[in-house]
Design a protein around this motif. Structure first.
Motif, PDB file in Angstrom:
ATOM      1  N   ASP A  85       0.840  -1.199   0.000  1.00  0.00           N
ATOM      2  CA  ASP A  85       0.000   0.000   0.000  1.00  0.00           C
ATOM      3  C   ASP A  85       0.875   1.249   0.000  1.00  0.00           C
ATOM      4  O   ASP A  85       2.107   1.163  -0.108  1.00  0.00           O
ATOM      5  CB  ASP A  85      -0.984  -0.021   1.174  1.00  0.00           C
ATOM      6  CG  ASP A  85      -0.302   0.038   2.538  1.00  0.00           C
ATOM      7  OD1 ASP A  85       0.888   0.429   2.623  1.00  0.00           O
ATOM      8  OD2 ASP A  85      -0.955  -0.303   3.542  1.00  0.00           O
ATOM      9  N   LYS A  89       3.147  -1.236   3.302  1.00  0.00           N
ATOM     10  CA  LYS A  89       2.685  -2.429   4.008  1.00  0.00           C
ATOM     11  C   LYS A  89       2.131  -3.425   2.992  1.00  0.00           C
ATOM     12  O   LYS A  89       1.302  -3.064   2.143  1.00  0.00           O
ATOM     13  CB  LYS A  89       1.595  -2.064   5.012  1.00  0.00           C
ATOM     14  CG  LYS A  89       1.075  -3.247   5.810  1.00  0.00           C
ATOM     15  CD  LYS A  89       0.008  -2.823   6.807  1.00  0.00           C
ATOM     16  CE  LYS A  89      -0.523  -4.010   7.584  1.00  0.00           C
ATOM     17  NZ  LYS A  89      -1.583  -3.604   8.552  1.00  0.00           N
ATOM     18  N   TYR A  91      -0.092  -5.990   1.026  1.00  0.00           N
ATOM     19  CA  TYR A  91      -1.522  -6.304   1.023  1.00  0.00           C
ATOM     20  C   TYR A  91      -1.750  -7.745   1.465  1.00  0.00           C
ATOM     21  O   TYR A  91      -2.740  -8.065   2.112  1.00  0.00           O
ATOM     22  CB  TYR A  91      -2.093  -6.109  -0.382  1.00  0.00           C
ATOM     23  CG  TYR A  91      -2.283  -4.660  -0.770  1.00  0.00           C
ATOM     24  CD1 TYR A  91      -3.235  -3.854  -0.140  1.00  0.00           C
ATOM     25  CD2 TYR A  91      -1.518  -4.090  -1.785  1.00  0.00           C
ATOM     26  CE1 TYR A  91      -3.411  -2.522  -0.502  1.00  0.00           C
ATOM     27  CE2 TYR A  91      -1.696  -2.755  -2.159  1.00  0.00           C
ATOM     28  CZ  TYR A  91      -2.639  -1.982  -1.514  1.00  0.00           C
ATOM     29  OH  TYR A  91      -2.806  -0.666  -1.878  1.00  0.00           O
ATOM     30  N   ARG A 242      -5.374  -6.129 -10.387  1.00  0.00           N
ATOM     31  CA  ARG A 242      -5.062  -5.527  -9.082  1.00  0.00           C
ATOM     32  C   ARG A 242      -4.913  -4.013  -9.221  1.00  0.00           C
ATOM     33  O   ARG A 242      -5.357  -3.260  -8.339  1.00  0.00           O
ATOM     34  CB  ARG A 242      -3.769  -6.119  -8.520  1.00  0.00           C
ATOM     35  CG  ARG A 242      -3.865  -7.570  -8.082  1.00  0.00           C
ATOM     36  CD  ARG A 242      -2.681  -7.908  -7.207  1.00  0.00           C
ATOM     37  NE  ARG A 242      -2.521  -9.331  -7.002  1.00  0.00           N
ATOM     38  CZ  ARG A 242      -1.633  -9.878  -6.170  1.00  0.00           C
ATOM     39  NH1 ARG A 242      -0.819  -9.086  -5.489  1.00  0.00           N
ATOM     40  NH2 ARG A 242      -1.539 -11.173  -6.033  1.00  0.00           N
ATOM     41  N   GLN A 246      -7.115  -1.188  -7.314  1.00  0.00           N
ATOM     42  CA  GLN A 246      -6.447  -0.180  -6.482  1.00  0.00           C
ATOM     43  C   GLN A 246      -6.506   1.216  -7.100  1.00  0.00           C
ATOM     44  O   GLN A 246      -5.966   2.168  -6.538  1.00  0.00           O
ATOM     45  CB  GLN A 246      -4.985  -0.588  -6.259  1.00  0.00           C
ATOM     46  CG  GLN A 246      -4.821  -1.879  -5.466  1.00  0.00           C
ATOM     47  CD  GLN A 246      -3.378  -2.368  -5.428  1.00  0.00           C
ATOM     48  OE1 GLN A 246      -2.446  -1.616  -5.663  1.00  0.00           O
ATOM     49  NE2 GLN A 246      -3.196  -3.640  -5.136  1.00  0.00           N
TER      50      GLN A 246
END
Length: 261
Positions: A85, A89, A91, A242, A246
């Motif tokens: 992210d 961090k 996902y 993805r 996002q």
């Protein structure tokens, strides 16, 4: 394939500094639970030792350079990484290439006329610094066990990188690489999303290789590497999906809008 500091920094690195027991006697290594340095990185170099596991998570392609180094795609567009992210961090759990795990260290040739490699670190990373927190790199002027493990990992990476470069050169000698192009045409799109700027193995040329060459490639270990590369290309569409989820596909909304009457 040792990194040579200077002119242009390798991916992830900003400013390299040779690690010294005198200059950095009180420096410590600090580990992070996140990887903010990965947020805008969409591709990292990969060694052939990692093909088998990487093919399960990321497309493996080749850089469009004189020596076509294998790279793992973490996103299809520059500046996009679908695996972490905005804070770095993850996902979800994924395979982290050795090139990333090596950061902020690397072995570099500080003098072009000298073949000796020096352990360096990225002085801008914030991961190696004089601090009360972290693992010491030196004790009584000598490398700690932790630093010796870091050095060993970097040495093993260089060995794997050299084997990888040889593999890439053999692909060139066999004339198996072509300019890659992937067209992804989601339902409702006015036109496909086209991705270029990489190289890939030509499946037709690969299938047409004579039996004796295929046998030699199997014996040398090249065959499963090529198969892993080709198999991984199917993940291009998963990475694209993805990015859509996002909100990281440039001009996606415009391309999906109804055509004007």
């Amino acid at each position: 394939m040792a990194t040579q500091p200077p002119a242009s920094m390798p991916v992830l690195y900003t400013r390299l500094e040779p690690l010294s027991s005198t200059m950095h006697a009180n420096f410590k290594h600090r580990a992070l639970e996140t990887a903010p340095h990965l947020v805008k990185i969409n591709a990292v170099p990969l060694t052939i030792d990692e093909f088998a596991v990487t093919q399960r998570f990321m497309p493996i392609v080749f850089a469009a350079s004189q020596v076509p180094v294998p790279i793992a795609l973490m996103g299809l567009n520059e500046g996009v990484n679908v695996f972490v992210d905005d804070d770095g961090k993850p996902y979800a759990p994924f395979y982290v290439p050795a090139y990333v795990r090596r950061f902020p260290y690397l072995l570099a040739r500080m003098n072009p006329d000298n073949q000796e490699l020096t352990l360096c670190f990225d002085a801008e990373s914030g991961l190696v610094a004089p601090s009360e927190e972290g693992d010491p790199l030196f004790e009584d002027g000598k490398p700690t066990e932790g630093l010796n493990n870091i050095l060993k990992f970097c040495e093993e990476f260089e060995v794997a990188a050299n084997r990888t470069e040889q593999f890439a050169r053999e692909l060139l000698d066999l004339d198996l690489l072509i300019d890659g192009e992937v067209a992804i045409d989601p339902p409702g799109a006015r036109q496909p999303f086209i991705y270029r700027g990489f190289r890939m193995v030509d499946e037709q040329k690969f299938r047409d290789l004579p039996g004796d060459k295929l046998r030699k490639m199997s014996e040398s270990g090249m065959l499963p590497l090529i198969v892993a590369h080709l198999f991984s290309l199917g993940l291009m569409r998963e990475i694209f999906t993805r990015q859509v989820d996002q909100g990281k596909v440039p001009n996606f909304a415009e391309n999906m809008a109804p055509a004007a009457a």
